[in-house]
Design an enzyme around this catalytic site. Structure first.
Site: not given
Length: 883
Positions: A531, A586
């Site tokens: 993330d 990401e």
């Protein structure tokens, strides 16, 4: 900080920065990645500490009320001590060309070719390793599950080794534009190799040894100042394998003699271990601190041989710090719970008896060529307004994922997080699975069941930031601002209200690398979705920055080289020790070489999330159909870097959050409340919405990348939004934030809607299932792609992936008879997927029994073509038939 462990065979390195050492010109305000505070010496931890004086006064106030009882946790957890490999040997390096080059993209345009990803045909030369219950066997051996035993033939365990660093030069062959930034990239790669050289050196046969590294101008004349020469004495770690198993030394470790607890907290003045086991007495078990900031205590077994700390009992570390006396949850704790009616979390000593530990029954699936990911959240995966469990997800959701045709599940919010509404992104306890959903053994059972179904389990791991919570998390752990994080503004993410790691700290590297290793080793996760990688790679964190593709945006003063080096190291570790593991990053910036192997000079991820696609769909959905341009859609879907694989998605959890809208809600809005029943007449908005919902998802999968992701429930057009239960509150600046009365009504997934045969949701779910099974059969996401037509007048997009021809008619009114479609291969074609099928909520305008024979002669730069009927707002896929 740094320290050593006596008798461990592992030395924890440290470095001193001398007076003439500056950071690189590109980073004038940065410290070197070897920003470590002390030289290592041969001193080590005391072997045991049975008693000692505490600087805590006897009347020190504890944040936890002493209790004589203990919190027993059902189930069990294995000890997480993987066998260490004493010998390190070379393994095969990754292939020079991980992907094949596809044919050029429409109209022979070289510019369009650069926009279109090459297909993936990875060589699978690696020996397949199958892990079953901790045993490793060759793929040629018989592997059984359940109560059946393994083959009696003895199979020698194969060593898992991180390959040595390469020369980092191939990226310039892959992308010649990187030549203009060779200075930055060479500096970055030298920093990576520098860290590897400190970590990767093997221990001397005679035991520990020291090595001197020249860190002065003679070694890096272009990077450092002109004054002085710094010689760093480093004690080698024994490679990434040993370095990434910090959980075997830090935190709680069990031996035959008792329990050892170690914690790195250099800022603390004194420390003691407290808990149910000693009635929270801060003077009972005082810890000792070595010169490297590591506190330690050994607790011998009880006289009857039982462990000194019972399984399931509460523990904390009490410290006298610059911020005062505080009780903290140990940083390496493996489980923590929030007792009913209490706000703070309690750390749990988790070491269940052998007969309570979950034993994995099924081998981990081999990495598929194309990823079809079902993004999910355990807590909100029930149709009921409640927090679901690992067991509920295992029994009810995993079979659904399998039936839909996905081959991977990506699970959010696994790492413990005190604030449920953070969606799991404000992590407080990095090594602990969230106790809201069950025990560690329940999570292992979930993962094992997924493996039985042939589904990979990816974890949404958060190493980009940490919760700002000082009570339950790492923030201010030892009473200082600089423990795991950067100090001041650089250590704080103003938009996320969270702390930012100092990736140049040796102990932070150990903590994060070991954390990734822990989830792979202990829980058998098959990989990660990392993330917030964009936030990590840039000091501006991607905030208020519009990336235009100019390479100066990627390689300059704003680049956090320490963070990029960490990402290279963690990918190195994962792919070296777990060759079948998958890493997805990401990144919204489009960092070049992001998905190129580390040995070639890249960052090392397997996939990049193609985040621009979802943004483009939302942008288009705010406009009338007449404003949509086919070229814009194709450009967005195919605009990805050569040789770098992408996971495409039309929408993820981000688009479903409160304040935003899902694609279905953008398309159909309030009509979804009254006109989704099949026994009621539809509306133009519903007809348009269902048609475009199917087309958007198919073209995203068809053109967007080598992987595909969907957030749970969106496959059938889940109505409304996600809103976690929350109370009204006042922010520090006085702003009032309304709550939702702690309601779970919109924090669940109404799977019953997609299953109901009397609702229109069912048709969208059936289409999603057919789409995934089609990809599973033909593997089109990793096949060569060619866009032959993007017609702005007809609103048509036509492209090929392998032996499939995709025909999209986005026109809101016009249907076309005898529409000529170009194709590469001659022969007979048949319909294999039709969005207008009545099963999918369509109007049956396509004849599925029809056969389409190709004609010779170039059309749309293709050697052959055939004629089709293309109804309005319909997508049809044609396959070349063998007969």
């Amino acid at each position: 900080m740094a320290f050593a462990l006596s008798g461990s065979g592992i030395r924890f390195a440290a470095v001193v920065r001398g007076p003439g050492v500056r950071s690189a010109p590109a980073q004038p305000d940065r410290t070197t990645s070897l920003d470590l505070s002390l030289l290592l010496r041969k001193d080590s931890f005391p072997r045991t500490v049975l008693s000692g004086n505490s600087s805590n006064e006897s009347n020190s106030t504890s944040k936890i009320v002493a209790a004589s009882g203990k919190v027993l946790i059902p189930g069990g957890e294995s000890d997480g001590l993987s066998p260490s490999s004493d010998s390190v040997s070379s393994t095969g390096v990754q292939t020079d060309n991980p992907q094949e080059i596809s044919e050029t993209v429409e109209e022979g345009s070289k510019a369009e070719m650069a926009e279109t990803s090459a297909p993936v045909e990875e060589e699978e030369a690696k020996t397949e390793i199958v892990e079953t219950g901790g045993d490793i066997t060759s793929s040629t051996e018989e592997v059984t599950t359940g109560e059946e035993s393994m083959s009696e033939e003895v199979v020698e365990e194969k060593p898992r080794v991180v390959p040595p660093p390469g020369d980092g030069q191939r990226i310039y062959q892959y992308d010649p534009m990187l030549e203009g930034h060779r200075g930055h990239l060479e500096y970055r790669y030298s920093r990576y190799k520098e860290m590897r050289s400190l970590i990767d050196q093997h221990e001397h046969p005679e035991g520990e040894r020291e090595t001197k590294i020249d860190m002065g101008r003679s070694a890096y004349p272009n990077l450092f100042g002109t004054k002085g020469l710094v010689v760093v004495v480093v004690v080698v770690e024994g490679g990434l394998d040993a370095f990434s198993r910090g959980y075997e030394k830090l935190g709680f470790t069990r031996s035959a003699e008792g329990i050892t607890y170690r914690e790195w907290a250099p800022g603390a003045y004194s420390a003691s271990l407290v808990g149910d086991f000693n009635n929270w007495n801060p003077n009972a078990d005082a810890m000792t601190k070595n010169e490297y900031g590591v506190w330690e205590i050994f607790l011998p077994n009880n006289a009857d041989g039982s462990p000194p700390i019972p399984h399931g009992s509460r523990v904390k570390i009490r410290m006298d710090t610059p911020s005062g006396i505080k009780d903290s949850i140990p940083a390496w704790i493996k489980y923590s719970v929030q007792p009913p009616g209490e706000i703070p979390y309690s750390a749990i000593y988790y070491d269940p008896p052998e007969d309570e530990k979950y034993v994995f029954q099924h081998p981990q699936p081999k990495r598929p060529k194309s990823l079809r990911i079902y993004e999910s959240h355990v807590g909100m995966s029930s149709p009921e307004p409640k927090i679901n469990t690992y067991a509920g997800f295992r029994d009810d959701v995993l079979p659904r994922i399998k039936k839909l045709g996905y081959n991977a599940v990506q699970i959010m919010a696994i790492q413990e997080h005190s604030y449920y509404a953070s969606f799991g992104y404000h992590v407080t306890n990095f090594f602990a699975p969230s106790s809201r959903f069950g025990t560690p053994e329940d999570l292992k059972s979930l993962i094992d069941r997924a493996h039985e179904l042939g589904i990979l389990v990816l974890m949404d791991i958060v190493h980009s930031h940490s919760s700002n919570n000082t009570l339950d998390g790492l923030n201010g752990f030892d009473g200082t601002d600089t423990h795991y994080f950067h100090s001041g503004a650089r250590g704080y993410h103003w938009m996320w209200d969270s702390r930012l790691f100092n990736y140049g700290s040796w102990e932070v590297l150990r903590f994060l690398l070991s954390n990734a290793r822990w989830w792979l080793e202990e829980y058998k996760f098959d990989g990660f979705r990392f993330d917030g990688v964009t936030s990590m790679m840039y000091t501006h964190h991607g905030l208020q920055v519009a990336f235009t593709g100019n390479y100066n945006e990627y390689f300059g003063l704003a680049t956090d080289v320490d963070a990029v080096v960490y990402l290279m190291l963690v990918n190195d570790m994962i792919h070296g020790l777990y060759p079948e593991a998958v890493t997805v990053g990401e990144d919204v910036s489009g960092m070049p070489a992001f998905c190129i192997p580390v040995q070639d000079g890249g960052v090392g991820f397997d996939y990049r999330l193609h985040m621009a696609i979802a943004d483009k769909w939302i942008e288009l959905l705010k406009q009338p159909d007449e404003a949509w341009t086919m070229g814009d859609i194709v450009h967005t879907l195919t605009n990805r870097r050569w040789l770098e694989k992408c996971v495409a998605y039309a929408e993820s959890h981000d688009q479903a959050l409160v304040g935003d809208k899902t694609i279905a809600f953008w398309l159909m809005d309030k009509d979804m409340y009254d006109f989704m029943a099949l026994d009621r007449p539809s509306t133009p908005r519903i007809d348009r919405g269902i048609a475009l919902h199917k087309m958007i998802r198919l073209i995203t999968m068809g053109l967007g990348g080598e992987g595909y992701l969907n957030f749970m429930g969106n496959e059938f057009g889940h109505p409304e939004w996600i809103d976690f239960p929350r109370s009204e509150q006042f922010l520090p600046d006085g702003k009032f934030v309304p709550g939702n009365n702690n309601s779970f009504d919109k924090c669940r997934r109404r799977f019953d809607l997609g299953d109901a045969d009397y609702l229109r949701y069912r048709g969208m779910q059936e289409f999603d299932q057919a789409m995934h099974h089609l990809e599973g059969k033909y593997g089109f996401m990793t096949s060569p792609q060619y866009v032959s037509r993007k017609d702005e007048g007809d609103e048509m997009i036509i492209f090929e992936r392998g032996d499939l021809v995709f025909v999209f008619n986005f026109h809101w009114n016009n249907s076309y008879s005898d529409y000529r479609v170009g194709c590469l291969k001659p022969g007979k074609y048949k319909v294999v997927l039709d969005s207008d099928d009545p099963l999918f909520g369509g109007y049956s305008r396509i004849d599925h029994d029809a056969e389409f024979f190709s004609y010779d002669g170039h059309y749309d730069n293709r050697p052959c073509s055939f004629l089709v009927y293309a109804p309005s707002r319909t997508a049809v896929v044609y396959a070349l038939c063998e007969d």
